[in-house]
Design a protein around this motif. Sequence first.
Motif, PDB file in Angstrom:
ATOM      1  N   GLU A  35      79.988  23.175  -5.771  1.00  0.00           N
ATOM      2  CA  GLU A  35      78.527  23.118  -5.879  1.00  0.00           C
ATOM      3  C   GLU A  35      78.021  23.008  -7.313  1.00  0.00           C
ATOM      4  O   GLU A  35      77.034  23.624  -7.696  1.00  0.00           O
ATOM      5  N   LYS A  36      78.674  22.157  -8.098  1.00  0.00           N
ATOM      6  CA  LYS A  36      78.182  21.795  -9.426  1.00  0.00           C
ATOM      7  C   LYS A  36      77.482  20.432  -9.317  1.00  0.00           C
ATOM      8  O   LYS A  36      77.932  19.554  -8.582  1.00  0.00           O
ATOM      9  N   PRO A  37      76.364  20.227 -10.050  1.00  0.00           N
ATOM     10  CA  PRO A  37      75.634  18.956  -9.943  1.00  0.00           C
ATOM     11  C   PRO A  37      76.404  17.801 -10.577  1.00  0.00           C
ATOM     12  O   PRO A  37      76.889  17.908 -11.702  1.00  0.00           O
ATOM     13  N   LEU A  38      76.492  16.685  -9.848  1.00  0.00           N
ATOM     14  CA  LEU A  38      77.227  15.513 -10.323  1.00  0.00           C
ATOM     15  C   LEU A  38      76.298  14.348 -10.655  1.00  0.00           C
ATOM     16  O   LEU A  38      76.393  13.768 -11.733  1.00  0.00           O
ATOM     17  N   GLN A  39      75.410  13.997  -9.729  1.00  0.00           N
ATOM     18  CA  GLN A  39      74.512  12.860  -9.941  1.00  0.00           C
ATOM     19  C   GLN A  39      73.385  12.915  -8.919  1.00  0.00           C
ATOM     20  O   GLN A  39      73.457  13.622  -7.916  1.00  0.00           O
ATOM     21  N   TRP A  40      72.328  12.139  -9.188  1.00  0.00           N
ATOM     22  CA  TRP A  40      71.254  11.986  -8.218  1.00  0.00           C
ATOM     23  C   TRP A  40      71.724  11.099  -7.076  1.00  0.00           C
ATOM     24  O   TRP A  40      72.550  10.202  -7.268  1.00  0.00           O
ATOM     25  N   LEU A 108      70.511  17.241 -14.867  1.00  0.00           N
ATOM     26  CA  LEU A 108      70.409  15.801 -14.624  1.00  0.00           C
ATOM     27  C   LEU A 108      69.049  15.257 -15.053  1.00  0.00           C
ATOM     28  O   LEU A 108      68.640  14.180 -14.622  1.00  0.00           O
ATOM     29  N   LYS A 109      68.352  15.991 -15.928  1.00  0.00           N
ATOM     30  CA  LYS A 109      67.012  15.586 -16.358  1.00  0.00           C
ATOM     31  C   LYS A 109      67.075  14.442 -17.369  1.00  0.00           C
ATOM     32  O   LYS A 109      67.968  14.381 -18.208  1.00  0.00           O
ATOM     33  N   PHE A 110      66.097  13.537 -17.278  1.00  0.00           N
ATOM     34  CA  PHE A 110      65.921  12.455 -18.241  1.00  0.00           C
ATOM     35  C   PHE A 110      64.725  12.787 -19.135  1.00  0.00           C
ATOM     36  O   PHE A 110      63.828  13.534 -18.742  1.00  0.00           O
ATOM     37  N   ASP A 111      64.706  12.188 -20.323  1.00  0.00           N
ATOM     38  CA  ASP A 111      63.575  12.398 -21.226  1.00  0.00           C
ATOM     39  C   ASP A 111      62.333  11.647 -20.764  1.00  0.00           C
ATOM     40  O   ASP A 111      61.210  12.105 -20.980  1.00  0.00           O
ATOM     41  N   SER A 112      62.534  10.475 -20.154  1.00  0.00           N
ATOM     42  CA  SER A 112      61.396   9.614 -19.841  1.00  0.00           C
ATOM     43  C   SER A 112      61.801   8.553 -18.830  1.00  0.00           C
ATOM     44  O   SER A 112      62.993   8.352 -18.550  1.00  0.00           O
ATOM     45  N   ILE A 113      60.799   7.860 -18.301  1.00  0.00           N
ATOM     46  CA  ILE A 113      61.056   6.702 -17.443  1.00  0.00           C
ATOM     47  C   ILE A 113      61.819   5.642 -18.234  1.00  0.00           C
ATOM     48  O   ILE A 113      62.724   4.976 -17.711  1.00  0.00           O
ATOM     49  N   GLY A 124      65.573  10.071 -10.752  1.00  0.00           N
ATOM     50  CA  GLY A 124      65.781  11.117 -11.743  1.00  0.00           C
ATOM     51  C   GLY A 124      64.639  12.108 -11.769  1.00  0.00           C
ATOM     52  O   GLY A 124      63.693  12.024 -10.977  1.00  0.00           O
ATOM     53  N   ILE A 125      64.729  13.054 -12.686  1.00  0.00           N
ATOM     54  CA  ILE A 125      63.672  14.044 -12.866  1.00  0.00           C
ATOM     55  C   ILE A 125      63.260  14.033 -14.328  1.00  0.00           C
ATOM     56  O   ILE A 125      64.107  13.918 -15.226  1.00  0.00           O
ATOM     57  N   ILE A 126      61.947  14.092 -14.573  1.00  0.00           N
ATOM     58  CA  ILE A 126      61.420  14.106 -15.932  1.00  0.00           C
ATOM     59  C   ILE A 126      60.363  15.202 -16.038  1.00  0.00           C
ATOM     60  O   ILE A 126      59.779  15.616 -15.036  1.00  0.00           O
TER      61      ILE A 126
END
Length: 264
Positions: A35-40, A108-113, A124-126
């Motif tokens: 249960e570790k995050p891998l990808q969206w 798995l956060k991104f800085d921006s679109i 993704g999540i921003i």
Amino acid sequence: MDTRKILIATKTYPSISKKYRETVCTAGVLLSDDEKPLQWIRIYPIPFRYIDFDQRYPRWSIIEADIERNDKDFREESYRINPNTINIVRKIGTSNNWQERKSLLLPLKFDSIKQIKEQNKSLGIIKPSSINKYYCKPTKREWAPKQQAVLDQQDLFEESVDLEKIPYKFGYEFTSVAGEKHKYSISDWEIMQLYRNCRNNSKANSMEEKEQESLVKVKQKLEELAKNNDLHFIVGNLKNHKNSFMIIGLFYPPIVQSEQLSLF
């Protein structure tokens, strides 16, 4: 198909489909066995309201199911699921300021679109740098004739479920960390249901008054989330318009005040 674990992060409001009558797009996080995050991951299509009740996964649940890449969708996050194999493992709660939810999403956060596009991703999540405005605008009140015809089709083996057309579109105007300004609509099922619940629970006399009251309450809720919570947007693009994104889910843990150093 491989059996994998997935955290369910959001579900969009159902849309009409000729093949499935209606479908829901689910966005989540593919997890390792521990249960570790891998990808969206995007699970689509799935006729969510037509699958067995015990397999209708709630938001923030970890499920185990057989999945495979959707070879008809160029977006690498898109997978098909076998609904008959869905097993709800457990639900992720909000204890300790949503810590477990944050530990699975925010790595798995991104800085921006802009960064999502540069990495050729579609999901993704921003966290917006600033939210400039909440907006609401009316849309068509009825399904288009071709869409209604799909809903009206009779199935000898399956009872039809009504699908309400929401006559409003909700969204945010915001600025990203990269300085980009965006105006994105929200397709999160929770927000659509919030509108319906507010309207259906209204004590107003006319439907028009009920709707106006519910619009005020939705506005209050979305503005409160922007002001009082650590609001993030789960965003995804459109298959046929890869540069067009929308908000498919809101992630709003409480703001945690930094602990101040004590002189004593």
